[in-house]
Every structure is written in structure tokens, then in C-alpha cells.
Scaffold this active site. Sequence first.
Site, mmCIF file in Angstrom:
data_model
loop_
_atom_site.group_PDB
_atom_site.id
_atom_site.type_symbol
_atom_site.label_atom_id
_atom_site.label_comp_id
_atom_site.label_asym_id
_atom_site.label_seq_id
_atom_site.Cartn_x
_atom_site.Cartn_y
_atom_site.Cartn_z
ATOM 1 N N THR A 72 -13.882 -4.077 9.894
ATOM 2 C CA THR A 72 -14.354 -5.168 9.261
ATOM 3 C C THR A 72 -15.064 -6.084 10.021
ATOM 4 O O THR A 72 -16.304 -6.407 9.694
ATOM 5 C CB THR A 72 -13.091 -5.775 8.522
ATOM 6 O OG1 THR A 72 -12.424 -5.085 7.573
ATOM 7 C CG2 THR A 72 -13.544 -7.409 8.208
ATOM 8 N N GLN A 180 -15.041 6.173 7.838
ATOM 9 C CA GLN A 180 -14.099 7.366 7.039
ATOM 10 C C GLN A 180 -14.944 8.784 7.457
ATOM 11 O O GLN A 180 -14.270 9.770 7.231
ATOM 12 C CB GLN A 180 -14.158 7.243 5.499
ATOM 13 C CG GLN A 180 -13.499 6.022 4.997
ATOM 14 C CD GLN A 180 -11.871 6.164 5.155
ATOM 15 O OE1 GLN A 180 -11.511 7.091 5.679
ATOM 16 N NE2 GLN A 180 -11.310 4.965 5.086
ATOM 17 N N ALA A 201 -10.422 2.485 14.936
ATOM 18 C CA ALA A 201 -9.522 3.423 15.665
ATOM 19 C C ALA A 201 -8.273 3.831 14.793
ATOM 20 O O ALA A 201 -8.150 5.116 14.756
ATOM 21 C CB ALA A 201 -8.991 2.980 16.906
ATOM 22 N N CYS A 333 -7.974 -2.331 1.071
ATOM 23 C CA CYS A 333 -8.244 -3.700 1.180
ATOM 24 C C CYS A 333 -8.523 -4.374 -0.221
ATOM 25 O O CYS A 333 -8.554 -5.612 -0.565
ATOM 26 C CB CYS A 333 -9.737 -3.952 1.967
ATOM 27 S SG CYS A 333 -9.838 -3.451 3.545
#
Length: 392
Positions: A72, A180, A201, A333
Site C-alpha cells: 500500500t 501478487q 514481503a 482490503c
Amino acid sequence: MKTYYYDHCASTPMLPTVIDTMSELMKLHYANASALHQAGAEAMKLVERARTSIAARMGASSKEIVFTSGGTESNNLAIKGSIYKVTRVSKHIITTAIEHASVYQSVRQLETMGIQVTILPVDHLGRVNPDDVAQAIRKDTVLVSIMQVNNETGVIQPIQEIGKIISKHSHVRFHVDGVQAIGKVPFDWAGSGVHLYTGSAHKFGGPKGMGFLLVKEGVELAPLQSGGDQEQGIRSGTLNVPGIVAMSQALRLTIESRENRRQRMYEMRRQLLELVSRIPELVLNGLSSSDKQFNENDYAPHIVNLSYPGMKPEVIVHMLEKHGIQVSTQSACSSKSLKPSRVLLAMGFDADRASGSIRISFGDEHSKEDIEILGERLKMAVAKLKPLERKQ
């Protein structure tokens, strides 16, 4: 009942060796890496060693690695940092209708500040047309932001082709959200035409709260937070030494085993799709082997998106959990919003199908036997939900 975790897109289990490494570093290297004393210098050596390792795995130079708190922040830094750095009044961003919320909402926020925004459509498979990108570029375009792998459906975007188009426009920067993709889909940083690339990570066996942004040499970004001069002045804040080293180890392990893992996950994906084809209530959101244009490599190997049209997603998720299966709806999210998937709506599906979707994402700990169990539990859950169809 044994629980099976199929939500790797939301977060992967940390690799055991990475946990050990991080734990040991937290005990031994607690000094601030920016400090002038010996302990600080030793911590900084570990940071720079990790930076070099990450750069090598990504095909970049160590100067192109900026450490962040995750995907993000990296996406926000890439997008807003690019816009804020440009001084001219007229500014334009291009993105797609299926981006992760950290990209989509960043762009929408900038739009309220007067930045011009073009949201490109996608086809019924969730793919953007490179010709649409070419036609959308303007003289005031600052940035194009398009993800490599969609976090809900797993569709892979034609990044190489888009990169070639953008390379013809020297005033435009190309940002790719690779969260991804890393460890599952190949990526050539040097020859991609990409200027900014996001990694996180905890999507490849590393710790939460750690990420990086690849920044092509010569590309300038405005920092989003004031403070120290860490990370070339782009990202202030005390460096998370254990997290950085753990992330570099996780990345090394996942890249070294990528091809074998990738083929194994494709096998499991094929197996799951075969099992799902026997459950008529469930429909695949994406390409299936029955489609004439089917190409397995158009999709990441670890993601399958299914819908039970007309059934509320939280009902599906909770029923599956009663059967020991943990999956998600949309991205983590957005999963609590209970709104139809913005991604599936953009692909042209109606509200029933976009509302009743679940995302299954698997990883290294899963076997063919686990996928067989997943198929059985899906069938059992649907059988129990079927009487509720008309009541939803």
C-alpha cells in the site's frame, strides 16, 4: 476438523527459516541503522547486504531499491510521489478499473485535487487492451499505473507490450503493482519499460509490514512524509532491520524455487477447476479450458475466483469455514465492505455474480490431496446453501 488455509493472496505463512532469521536479528541487532556508533554501522551493513540481494533477485541495481512498509505504501509513493514531483499545472494519470484499492483510491483522491484521471476498461476476462493505453496517453500524462497480476482473478496483464508503448513517450512513467506476481510470475525489470514496481514481503513468505519499491535510476519522486534522509530522502523513517533482512531472505528463497513451484501450482489449479466443473452452482470468473482462446499462462497459477450467483459472499465464506476451509471474498482490503466486486463488475458481470464471489489462493504447503479435499468441501457447502438460494 483440520483447517485448510486458502487465502495466500491476502497473506502467506512466513517461511520457518525466515521466522528464525528475523527472531535472531531482533535479539542481536536492535540498534538504529542510521546511528553513527558501531552497532548502528553493523545494522546498516545488514540493510545494504539485503538491498543488494533483493536487487539481484529482481534484476535491478541496489540504488533502485527503496524500502517501505508494504504494498500500500509503495503504491501510494509511486503514484502520489510521481504527481507531486511534477511542477506543471496540468497533470494526467491513466489506470484501470480493476486495480487494487491502494492504487484505485489513491488515483481517486488525486482526482479530487484536480488531477485528470482516465480509468481504462477491461474485457470480460479482466484484461486491459494495450491499444487503449496508447490512445489514452496525452501531453500532460504523468503516469500509467497497471497491475501485473489481478489480486482477485489472477489475470496477467500484458505488461511488456504496454511498456513498449509507454517507452515511446519520454514524459510518461509506468508503474506496475507486482504484489501478487512476485515468486509466481516471471518479470524482467531491465527490459520491461517499467519505471516503478511494487513488492510486498508478506505475499512471498516474508513478514508483514515490509515492502519495497523499485525506482528506475533517473526517476524522481516527491517524498510523502517528512523526517530523516533515509532511503535516498524518498522515504523517511527508522529502518526495520530485521524485517528488511527477513524480506530479502524470503525473496531469495521464493525466486530460487519459482519455476518448480509455479508448475506445481498450475497443476493444482487445473485439478481444482476440474473439481469445480462438477458443481453446477459455481461459475469460474475468468478463462476456462472450454474457451477457444484459453491460454493457461494468461493467469497466475495460485488464484481461482468463483461465484455462487445470488448467494451473499459472507454466507459462502462462513459455510466453507464450518467445513474447515478458509477463503476470502474480493481482496482482504475490501472484503468487509460486502459490496459487489468492483473487479467483476468491470469485467461485465451482473451484481448477483459480482456479489457472490469467493477467491481461493493456495501456496507451497498445499498438495493434490488438499485440493481434492477442497473440492469435496466446496460441494458439501454448496449442497447446504442451495435451500437458501431463494431466500437471499
